[in-house]
Design a protein around this motif. Structure first.
Motif, mmCIF file in Angstrom:
data_model
loop_
_atom_site.group_PDB
_atom_site.id
_atom_site.type_symbol
_atom_site.label_atom_id
_atom_site.label_comp_id
_atom_site.label_asym_id
_atom_site.label_seq_id
_atom_site.Cartn_x
_atom_site.Cartn_y
_atom_site.Cartn_z
ATOM 1 N N THR A 279 0.828 -1.206 0.000
ATOM 2 C CA THR A 279 0.000 0.000 0.000
ATOM 3 C C THR A 279 0.863 1.258 0.000
ATOM 4 N N THR A 280 1.922 1.250 0.788
ATOM 5 C CA THR A 280 2.828 2.406 0.826
ATOM 6 C C THR A 280 3.499 2.616 -0.518
ATOM 7 N N ARG B 250 2.389 1.887 -3.385
ATOM 8 C CA ARG B 250 1.414 2.411 -4.360
ATOM 9 C C ARG B 250 1.115 3.883 -4.132
ATOM 10 N N ASP C 53 -0.571 5.055 -1.402
ATOM 11 C CA ASP C 53 -1.755 5.218 -0.559
ATOM 12 C C ASP C 53 -1.319 5.477 0.880
ATOM 13 N N ARG C 54 -0.743 6.640 1.103
ATOM 14 C CA ARG C 54 -0.138 6.928 2.394
ATOM 15 C C ARG C 54 -1.166 7.015 3.515
ATOM 16 N N VAL D 23 -4.056 5.382 3.875
ATOM 17 C CA VAL D 23 -4.447 4.026 4.275
ATOM 18 C C VAL D 23 -3.297 3.336 4.995
ATOM 19 N N ARG E 55 -4.692 11.799 10.157
ATOM 20 C CA ARG E 55 -3.635 10.821 9.885
ATOM 21 C C ARG E 55 -2.367 11.142 10.669
#
Length: 373
Positions: free
Chosen positions: A24-25, A27, A29-30, A32, A72
């Motif tokens: 995820t990182t 990609r 998508d920080r 998430v 976040r």
């Protein structure tokens, strides 16, 4: 912030989640990744792997660094701060929290960081600063999830306001999501036990044992340590006190868990028992504390390694076939739980929804899902 408490224990779960979050990182998508890594860190901490938890929390902070999102960034701040506080490094934890607090205080409009004030209260509780923790809890305006209500309960209890603590605890117990959160159910039982101790120490000890059963079953290592230490006070004999505190002390050293560490008795009568019982693993000490060897320990941590890995998950003994052997002992009629928070049912969950929403009318009704297996 309640996400980590709902994750059921499985030995491979942390590695699986860590792999997904790494992708995820990569990609980009920080947001998430930040939330997921913070949840992973808290889950790893509950199961006793504080070194891995600290690394996950620091990764969450790195993922959130470029974001301009108070939610976040707040999540990324309380993750490493909580882990550091659990490891006894409260000054470093306060430095991390203080940095974000300065940004919050200097914002032109008050930002929404759900649970921030109550999250700041938890390290204060571990330091024994009940009054400071209470001040932080009373500043909370955005979130009243069960974990935050339980933090407020502990702050009120330690500040000497037992009636107010009971009211907060009842709000937490009425939460319809509590049934799916073993960690928080055990905390609710432990808080109920602490509040019951002055009037009925025997009932309080029963509640502490109920909390210990949940923690042992779900591999909540730090919670098991807390339960053993709570049961030491009414234990009675030096041998019994040594059993509980000695095993808990060994587990604290193995895990690096030094928050809210109680002093060990230094009288000579306790010394031999403490030294002898430090040889016990955590699950064996818990079984003796429960007065039974029929518990079902299922954690994946060194503190519980008195059985082989296969035995822990299949019921087989080392050197025996992999098929579980039925227990030859007759079933007992004694119930394993005594408090409603430890006996969830569909009807009770529905009733909790009504109570919870009537007391916290500003919150939408949460979706109740059965715990995954």
């Amino acid at each position: 912030m309640s996400v980590p408490h709902a994750i059921p224990h499985h030995p491979a779960a942390p590695e699986i989640r860590a792999g997904h979050l790494s992708r995820t990182t990569h990609r980009g998508d920080r947001a998430v990744a930040t939330t997921g890594l913070a949840a992973l860190a808290v889950g790893q901490a509950h199961t006793g792997n504080l070194a891995a938890a600290e690394q996950s929390a620091l990764r969450a902070r790195d993922a959130a660094a470029p974001l301009h999102d108070f939610l976040r960034i707040g999540t990324a701040a309380w993750g490493p701060a909580r882990i550091l506080a659990l490891r006894g490094r409260s000054d470093e934890a306060e430095t991390i929290l203080g940095e974000l607090q300065q940004v919050i205080d200097e914002a032109s409009t008050a930002p929404c960081v759900p649970g921030w004030s109550a999250t700041r209260a938890q390290p204060a509780l571990w330091r024994g600063a009940a009054t400071e923790a209470l001040r932080w809890c009373e500043r909370e305006r955005h979130a009243f999830t069960p974990d935050l209500l339980l933090t407020h309960t502990a702050a009120l209890r330690l500040a000497g306001d037992a009636p107010a603590a009971r009211l907060r605890l009842e709000q937490a117990e009425a939460s319809p999501t509590l049934a799916a959160m073993p960690q928080l159910r055990s905390v609710a039982l432990a808080e109920r036990a602490h509040l019951t101790t002055p009037e009925d120490p025997t009932a309080a000890a029963t509640l502490h044992r109920d909390a210990l059963r949940i923690r042992l079953r779900h591999g909540l290592v730090l919670g098991c340590i807390d339960s053993l230490e709570a049961l030491a006070a009414p234990a009675g004999t030096p041998e019994r006190v040594g059993l509980l505190l000695g095993a808990a002390d060994r587990a604290r050293r193995d895990t690096g868990y030094f928050a809210a560490r109680p002093p060990l008795p230094d009288e000579p009568v306790f010394a031999m028992a403490l030294d002898r019982c430090r040889a016990l693993t955590l699950d064996r000490a818990a079984e003796r504390a429960l007065g039974s060897a029929t518990c079902e320990p299922t954690p994946n941590h060194a503190a519980f390694r008195s059985r082989s890995r296969a035995a822990r998950w299949t019921g087989a003994r080392p050197g025996s076939p992999s098929t579980p052997t039925p227990d030859p002992r007759p079933p007992t009629s004694t119930p394993t739980t005594t408090h409603p928070a430890n006996r969830p049912s569909t009807a009770k969950v529905s009733g909790r929804c009504v109570t919870y929403l009537s007391s916290l009318a500003t919150w939408p009704a949460p979706t109740v899902r059965p715990p995954s297996r």
